[in-house]
Design an enzyme around this catalytic site. Structure first.
Site, PDB file in Angstrom:
ATOM      1  N   ASP A 103       0.842  -1.203   0.000  1.00 24.04           N
ATOM      2  CA  ASP A 103       0.000   0.000   0.000  1.00 24.04           C
ATOM      3  C   ASP A 103       0.871   1.244   0.000  1.00 24.04           C
ATOM      4  OD1 ASP A 103       0.710  -1.055   2.516  1.00 24.04           O
ATOM      5  OD2 ASP A 103      -0.660   0.297   3.532  1.00 24.04           O
ATOM      6  N   ASP A 106       7.251   3.986   2.802  1.00 25.10           N
ATOM      7  CA  ASP A 106       7.436   5.193   3.618  1.00 25.10           C
ATOM      8  C   ASP A 106       8.951   5.350   3.853  1.00 25.10           C
ATOM      9  OD1 ASP A 106       7.294   6.980   5.875  1.00 25.10           O
ATOM     10  OD2 ASP A 106       5.235   6.365   6.195  1.00 25.10           O
ATOM     11  N   PHE A 155       1.004  11.981   7.596  1.00 30.03           N
ATOM     12  CA  PHE A 155       0.442  10.703   8.048  1.00 30.03           C
ATOM     13  C   PHE A 155      -0.939  10.530   7.419  1.00 30.03           C
ATOM     14  CE2 PHE A 155      -1.625   7.817  11.105  1.00 30.03           C
ATOM     15  CZ  PHE A 155      -0.728   6.762  10.971  1.00 30.03           C
ATOM     16  N   ASP A 162      -3.921   2.407   8.247  1.00 36.40           N
ATOM     17  CA  ASP A 162      -4.531   2.576   9.567  1.00 36.40           C
ATOM     18  C   ASP A 162      -3.814   3.572  10.466  1.00 36.40           C
ATOM     19  OD1 ASP A 162      -2.199   0.851   9.948  1.00 36.40           O
ATOM     20  OD2 ASP A 162      -2.937   0.623  11.994  1.00 36.40           O
TER      21      ASP A 162
HETATM   22  C1  PRP Z   1       2.871  -0.238   6.721  1.00 34.34           C
HETATM   23  C2  PRP Z   1       2.644  -0.422   5.226  1.00 34.34           C
HETATM   24  C3  PRP Z   1       3.977  -0.935   4.744  1.00 34.34           C
HETATM   25  C4  PRP Z   1       4.959  -0.262   5.687  1.00 34.34           C
HETATM   26  C5  PRP Z   1       5.629   0.889   4.994  1.00 34.34           C
HETATM   27  O1  PRP Z   1       2.746  -1.465   7.384  1.00 34.34           O
HETATM   28  O2  PRP Z   1       1.606  -1.326   4.974  1.00 34.34           O
HETATM   29  O3  PRP Z   1       4.087  -2.334   4.839  1.00 34.34           O
HETATM   30  O4  PRP Z   1       4.209   0.208   6.812  1.00 34.34           O
HETATM   31  O5  PRP Z   1       6.458   1.598   5.872  1.00 34.34           O
HETATM   32  P1  PRP Z   1       8.039   1.619   5.762  1.00 34.34           P
HETATM   33  O6  PRP Z   1       8.396   1.890   4.342  1.00 34.34           O
HETATM   34  O7  PRP Z   1       8.400   2.764   6.683  1.00 34.34           O
HETATM   35  O8  PRP Z   1       8.570   0.316   6.266  1.00 34.34           O
HETATM   36  P2  PRP Z   1       2.621  -1.616   8.982  1.00 34.34           P
HETATM   37  O9  PRP Z   1       3.932  -2.070   9.545  1.00 34.34           O
HETATM   38  O10 PRP Z   1       2.028  -0.371   9.562  1.00 34.34           O
HETATM   39  O11 PRP Z   1       1.606  -2.835   9.118  1.00 34.34           O
HETATM   40  P3  PRP Z   1       0.125  -2.919   8.495  1.00 34.34           P
HETATM   41  O12 PRP Z   1       0.288  -3.116   7.012  1.00 34.34           O
HETATM   42  O13 PRP Z   1      -0.470  -4.096   9.160  1.00 34.34           O
HETATM   43  O14 PRP Z   1      -0.588  -1.626   8.804  1.00 34.34           O
END
Ligand code: PRP
Length: 179
Positions: A103, A106, A155, A162
């Site tokens: 998704d 970051d 954010f 979420d």
């Molecule tokens: C979120 C998103 C990515 C990740 C990106 O997952 O779905 O997998 O963060 O962030 P990054 O590039 O800083 O690593 P999260 O760990 O929040 O879990 P979730 O998908 O269950 O919300």
């Protein structure tokens, strides 16, 4: 619904559902152009990517498979820097052409960790498709093959994303209004 409140934070609509769908259709066509002679395995990174994966999969016209893994690294609005595998691969991927579906990229910590991990299983190829990218937040070197929308370092929630577990069910994407 222009504004929403989730727990202690307020958000305003930022990327409407219709625009998200156009971006995903375009991405599905591009991926198909590259993979129409093979049978790729889409690998959806749960939880966040479930809506993106469902919509992209519906628009992909060729032979393909899908599987799911569950990774987590965020607590609230902050990355912990540690990627936990909560559910791992459930099938053999040796010799497979994999397209990871995220998704959002970051900091890049999650995707960097995943691409490295997958190489141990000897796939034929690994590419990354992400709906959203925050270029200003990237702190890892990552190769992103398909990027839907580049966004500023705000954010955001909705469309699978979420805040402390809530807000994934909104069909539009919202950005925070207070800091
Ligand atoms: C979120 C998103 C990515 C990740 C990106 O997952 O779905 O997998 O963060 O962030 P990054 O590039 O800083 O690593 P999260 O760990 O929040 O879990 P979730 O998908 O269950 O919300």
């Amino acid at each position: 619904m222009g504004k929403i409140k989730i727990l202690d934070k307020e958000f305003e609509k930022n990327i409407p559902y219709d625009h998200i769908q156009e971006v995903i259709k375009t991405m599905a066509s591009k991926i198909y152009e590259d993979y129409k002679d093979s049978r790729p395995l889409f690998l959806c990174v749960l939880n966040g990517a479930f809506m993106f994966a469902a919509d992209l999969f519906k628009h992909y016209p060729g032979h393909c498979e899908i599987s799911f893994i569950k990774l987590s690294s965020y607590a609230g609005a902050q990355t912990t820097g540690q990627v936990k595998t909560l559910i791992g691969l459930d099938k053999e991927i040796e010799g497979t052409n994999i397209i990871i579906l995220e998704d959002i990229v970051d900091t890049g910590i999650t995707i960097n960790h995943l691409v490295e991990d997958l190489s141990a299983y000897k796939p034929e190829s690994v590419r990354v498709a992400t709906l959203l990218l925050k270029p200003a937040a990237l702190c890892k070197e990552v190769r992103l093959d398909y990027v839907g929308i580049e966004i500023p370092n705000d954010f955001i929630v909705g469309y699978g994303l979420d805040y402390n577990g809530f807000g994934r069910n909104y069909k539009d994407i919202y950005k925070i209004t207070e800091h």
